[in-house]
Structure formats: structure tokens, C-alpha cells
Design a protein around this motif. Structure first.
Motif, PDB file in Angstrom:
ATOM      1  N   THR A   2      45.615  47.352  98.804  1.00  9.84           N
ATOM      2  CA  THR A   2      46.728  46.407  98.909  1.00  9.84           C
ATOM      3  C   THR A   2      46.987  46.025 100.366  1.00  9.84           C
ATOM      4  N   ALA A   3      47.034  47.014 101.241  1.00  9.35           N
ATOM      5  CA  ALA A   3      47.291  46.755 102.664  1.00  9.35           C
ATOM      6  C   ALA A   3      46.190  45.902 103.283  1.00  9.35           C
ATOM      7  N   GLU A   7      44.179  43.822 101.759  1.00  7.58           N
ATOM      8  CA  GLU A   7      44.226  42.466 101.221  1.00  7.58           C
ATOM      9  C   GLU A   7      45.403  41.694 101.815  1.00  7.58           C
ATOM     10  N   LYS A   8      46.553  42.359 101.965  1.00  5.45           N
ATOM     11  CA  LYS A   8      47.745  41.701 102.505  1.00  5.45           C
ATOM     12  C   LYS A   8      47.558  41.325 103.974  1.00  5.45           C
ATOM     13  N   PHE A   9      46.954  42.220 104.748  1.00  7.88           N
ATOM     14  CA  PHE A   9      46.741  41.984 106.178  1.00  7.88           C
ATOM     15  C   PHE A   9      45.247  41.861 106.464  1.00  7.88           C
ATOM     16  N   ALA A  61      47.818  46.588 108.753  1.00 10.11           N
ATOM     17  CA  ALA A  61      47.389  47.282 107.535  1.00 10.11           C
ATOM     18  C   ALA A  61      47.551  48.793 107.710  1.00 10.11           C
ATOM     19  N   MET A 120      51.237  49.743 107.625  1.00 12.08           N
ATOM     20  CA  MET A 120      51.763  49.736 106.256  1.00 12.08           C
ATOM     21  C   MET A 120      51.342  50.996 105.499  1.00 12.08           C
TER      22      MET A 120
END
Length: 109
Positions: A45-46, A48-50, A57, A60
Motif C-alpha cells: 500500500t505504501a 503504491e501510494k508513494f 513510503a 508511512m
């Protein structure tokens, strides 16, 4: 005919990307299964988000692990690095994401 070939090419590329985005655990992970699964999902998730900011990332991942599993967690997200570290038992995960992005998460108080 050309459109069909183009469609098949795009489909193959999508399948390849899906294969490459699956997280691979490498080296050593001594976390229990539940913690390892949660940590892997968090890392994916981290990343993909960053996607363009490894530092955010890692931040997070570290902050979420601190909240969920207690303090003193550390995280590294990047390419082409080596490490040697001391960690608590059952608190280390080393994995790759997207084929070349390495993620190391460990606890050391």
C-alpha cells in the motif's frame, strides 16, 4: 488484424505488471504469519501510494507499524542497498516489490 495483435500485446504487458507487483519475500522473515501478512500489505500500500517517493513510503510504514505493534520500528525503502542489522526476534521482514524495489522492516529497541 493489427488491432488484435495490439490488444494481445497490452494484455501480456498487464499480466507481466501484475506478476511483478506481487511482493516477494527474500532473505529472512521471522515474523509470525499474521504479522508478516499485515506488514506485506502495508508495504505494498505504501509503495503504491508513494510510487515516486521512497522516503514517504518508509515513513508511512514505520509510523503504521509503531501504532499497530508498539514503538521502535524501522523501515528502508529503496533500490541497490545492503544492510547488516540487529533486530528483535520475530520482528524482521525483507521483501521486494515490483521486481526491483526492496523494503526492509525491523524492530530494534
Amino acid at each position: 488484424m493489427e488491432e488484435q495483435q495490439e490488444g494481445k500485446k497490452e494484455e501480456k504487458e498487464t499480466d507481466y505488471r501484475r506478476l511483478q507487483s506481487y511482493p516477494l519475500i527474500r532473505q529472512h522473515s521471522d515474523m509470525n504469519e499474521e504479522m508478516r501478512t499485515e506488514t506485506m500489505e502495508l508495504c505494498v500500500t505504501a509503495c503504491e501510494k508513494f510510487a515516486n517517493n521512497n522516503e514517504n513510503a518508509a515513513k508511512m510504514i514505520k509510523e503504521t507499524m509503531d501504532k499497530k505493534f508498539g514503538s521502535s520500528w524501522h523501515a528502508i525503502v529503496g533500490e541497490g542497498y545492503g544492510f547488516e542489522l540487529t533486530h528483535e526476534v520475530k520482528a524482521l521482514l525483507y521483501m521486494f516489490f515490483g521486481g526491483n524495489l526492496a523494503i526492509t522492516v525491523w524492530k530494534c529497541s
